[in-house]
Design an enzyme around this catalytic site. Structure first.
Site, PDB file in Angstrom:
ATOM      1  N   ASN A 109       7.661 101.526  -3.442  1.00  0.00           N
ATOM      2  CA  ASN A 109       8.606 101.961  -4.477  1.00  0.00           C
ATOM      3  C   ASN A 109       9.966 102.131  -3.809  1.00  0.00           C
ATOM      4  O   ASN A 109      10.179 103.091  -3.070  1.00  0.00           O
ATOM      5  CB  ASN A 109       8.139 103.295  -5.087  1.00  0.00           C
ATOM      6  CG  ASN A 109       9.161 103.852  -6.066  1.00  0.00           C
ATOM      7  OD1 ASN A 109      10.038 103.127  -6.540  1.00  0.00           O
ATOM      8  ND2 ASN A 109       9.061 105.140  -6.362  1.00  0.00           N
ATOM      9  N   LYS A 122      12.749 102.816  -5.200  1.00  0.00           N
ATOM     10  CA  LYS A 122      13.635 103.751  -5.917  1.00  0.00           C
ATOM     11  C   LYS A 122      15.009 103.094  -6.103  1.00  0.00           C
ATOM     12  O   LYS A 122      15.074 101.903  -6.365  1.00  0.00           O
ATOM     13  CB  LYS A 122      13.724 105.083  -5.174  1.00  0.00           C
ATOM     14  CG  LYS A 122      12.337 105.592  -4.750  1.00  0.00           C
ATOM     15  CD  LYS A 122      12.334 107.004  -4.281  1.00  0.00           C
ATOM     16  CE  LYS A 122      10.976 107.341  -3.701  1.00  0.00           C
ATOM     17  NZ  LYS A 122      10.664 108.742  -3.698  1.00  0.00           N
ATOM     18  N   HIS A 152       6.056 108.108 -12.856  1.00  0.00           N
ATOM     19  CA  HIS A 152       6.432 108.558 -11.512  1.00  0.00           C
ATOM     20  C   HIS A 152       7.048 109.952 -11.641  1.00  0.00           C
ATOM     21  O   HIS A 152       7.776 110.240 -12.594  1.00  0.00           O
ATOM     22  CB  HIS A 152       7.438 107.586 -10.880  1.00  0.00           C
ATOM     23  CG  HIS A 152       7.677 107.894  -9.433  1.00  0.00           C
ATOM     24  ND1 HIS A 152       8.556 108.868  -9.035  1.00  0.00           N
ATOM     25  CD2 HIS A 152       7.136 107.383  -8.305  1.00  0.00           C
ATOM     26  CE1 HIS A 152       8.549 108.941  -7.707  1.00  0.00           C
ATOM     27  NE2 HIS A 152       7.691 108.040  -7.239  1.00  0.00           N
ATOM     28  N   GLU A 170       9.490 111.389 -10.318  1.00  0.00           N
ATOM     29  CA  GLU A 170      10.955 111.465 -10.463  1.00  0.00           C
ATOM     30  C   GLU A 170      11.368 111.188 -11.905  1.00  0.00           C
ATOM     31  O   GLU A 170      12.331 111.756 -12.407  1.00  0.00           O
ATOM     32  CB  GLU A 170      11.630 110.506  -9.469  1.00  0.00           C
ATOM     33  CG  GLU A 170      11.574 111.069  -8.058  1.00  0.00           C
ATOM     34  CD  GLU A 170      11.639 110.042  -6.949  1.00  0.00           C
ATOM     35  OE1 GLU A 170      12.061 108.898  -7.192  1.00  0.00           O
ATOM     36  OE2 GLU A 170      11.236 110.391  -5.817  1.00  0.00           O
ATOM     37  N   GLU A 187      -0.034 111.335  -6.774  1.00  0.00           N
ATOM     38  CA  GLU A 187       1.171 111.630  -6.012  1.00  0.00           C
ATOM     39  C   GLU A 187       1.530 113.103  -6.175  1.00  0.00           C
ATOM     40  O   GLU A 187       2.219 113.476  -7.142  1.00  0.00           O
ATOM     41  CB  GLU A 187       2.334 110.779  -6.516  1.00  0.00           C
ATOM     42  CG  GLU A 187       2.145 109.302  -6.257  1.00  0.00           C
ATOM     43  CD  GLU A 187       3.482 108.639  -5.951  1.00  0.00           C
ATOM     44  OE1 GLU A 187       3.611 108.062  -4.871  1.00  0.00           O
ATOM     45  OE2 GLU A 187       4.394 108.747  -6.775  1.00  0.00           O
ATOM     46  N   GLY A 229       8.831 112.321  -0.734  1.00  0.00           N
ATOM     47  CA  GLY A 229      10.158 112.341  -0.115  1.00  0.00           C
ATOM     48  C   GLY A 229      10.445 113.607   0.672  1.00  0.00           C
ATOM     49  O   GLY A 229      11.584 113.876   1.036  1.00  0.00           O
ATOM     50  N   SER A 275       5.004 110.763   1.119  1.00  0.00           N
ATOM     51  CA  SER A 275       5.352 110.790   2.543  1.00  0.00           C
ATOM     52  C   SER A 275       4.356 110.048   3.442  1.00  0.00           C
ATOM     53  O   SER A 275       4.063 110.468   4.557  1.00  0.00           O
ATOM     54  CB  SER A 275       5.543 112.233   3.020  1.00  0.00           C
ATOM     55  OG  SER A 275       6.647 112.824   2.343  1.00  0.00           O
TER      56      SER A 275
HETATM   57  C1  PEP Z   1       7.152 107.532  -4.092  1.00  0.00           C
HETATM   58  O1  PEP Z   1       8.309 107.279  -4.357  1.00  0.00           O
HETATM   59  O2  PEP Z   1       6.259 107.270  -4.918  1.00  0.00           O
HETATM   60  C2  PEP Z   1       6.828 108.152  -2.798  1.00  0.00           C
HETATM   61  C3  PEP Z   1       5.576 108.445  -2.542  1.00  0.00           C
HETATM   62  O3  PEP Z   1       7.885 108.386  -1.953  1.00  0.00           O
HETATM   63  P1  PEP Z   1       7.776 108.826  -0.397  1.00  0.00           P
HETATM   64  O4  PEP Z   1       6.808 107.879   0.262  1.00  0.00           O
HETATM   65  O5  PEP Z   1       9.173 108.662   0.126  1.00  0.00           O
HETATM   66  O6  PEP Z   1       7.283 110.228  -0.364  1.00  0.00           O
END
Ligand code: PEP
Length: 266
Positions: A11, A13, A98, A100, A170, A176, A213
């Site tokens: 992803n 973003k 997601h 976000e 998630e 992040g 992460s």
């Molecule tokens: C994501 O954007 O779904 C995600 C898991 O980001 P990150 O790996 O940066 O935590």
């Protein structure tokens, strides 16, 4: 015997415009070979879908998807983009729910369910994200939140649709932030998600990815758990060599039976 594929989903973003996406693809393809049963998915910004899908077209193990779509095919929705529009430029999957989108843009469970249902109706594979916030986790509500988020999607779909759906757990507090769930934490919630699918009589074939992460240092311990069918990765997917390292280390940790992978992709 059929089995679930191993999926590495990136992803990006709000990173990588069309020129950067093309440059990424060129370098990345020189670093990773195609492997049976392993799928490499990319969710670039909508503006880069055409460039990236074109740049990856020589590799049948890759798939490009949209980070967000509106559930309506067209209309007066300023700033939105529809499923037919993203498929026209090469998208075969979409992210839905997601964290976000849920947290920063107020996306509701009902909207996530509509996006998922309409993506499926258009032949596009939805990757549906669920996960609890830190406050929800600390107040012991993780299970309740996951069950609620899954419930609206389960209600919106027919049992037969589930052969074309991918889920991602998630935990919001891990996205992040540099704090990933431990392999035990992740495996436990993946089991809960699988039980919830089974309880509703929907396919146990649904791949469940972990996201939050994930990087080259922790991907092997996470993917060594049989409950995890892949990873959804933000930060560590932004550079071709780092992303190739995550894929390589994660793939080595996962022993997969060969043949008969049964996810139907868009
Ligand atoms: C994501 O954007 O779904 C995600 C898991 O980001 P990150 O790996 O940066 O935590």
């Amino acid at each position: 015997m059929t089995t679930r594929p191993l999926i590495f989903a990136a992803n990006w973003k709000m990173n990588h415009g069309p020129a950067e996406a093309r440059a990424f693809a060129e370098k990345f393809l020189s670093l990773t070979a195609s492997v049976e049963g392993r799928r490499l998915w990319f969710f670039p910004p909508a503006i880069s879908l055409a460039a990236l899908s074109q740049a990856l077209q020589s590799r049948s193990d890759t798939l490009v998807g949209a980070q967000n779509i509106h559930w309506e095919p067209k209309g007066a929705f300023t700033g939105e983009i529809s499923i037919p529009m993203v498929t026209e430029v090469g998208a075969r999957a979409v992210l839905a729910g997601h964290s976000e989108r849920r947290q920063l843009f107020g996306e509701t469970d009902e909207q996530v369910a509509r996006k998922t249902r309409n993506a499926l109706a258009a032949g596009v594979t939805p990757l549906v994200c669920v996960g609890e916030t830190l406050t929800e986790r600390e107040s012991g509500r993780t299970e309740q939140v996951i069950v609620r988020q899954m419930g609206t999607v389960i209600q919106a779909l027919a049992a037969a649709d589930w052969g074309r759906v991918v889920l991602a757990y998630e935990p919001v507090w891990a996205i992040g932030t540099g704090k990933n769930a431990t392999p035990d934490d992740a495996a436990q919630i993946h089991e809960l998600i699988r039980m919830e699918l089974t309880r509703h009589g929907v396919s146990a074939r649904v791949p469940i990815l972990y996201g939050g992460s994930v990087n080259g240092g922790n991907v092997a311990s996470l993917l060594s758990r049989p409950q995890l069918d892949g990873v959804l990765v933000g930060g560590a997917s932004l550079e071709p060599d780092k992303w190739a390292e995550v894929i390589d280390k994660g793939s080595r940790a996962k022993v997969r039976p060969s043949g008969g992978y049964d996810l139907v992709e868009g």
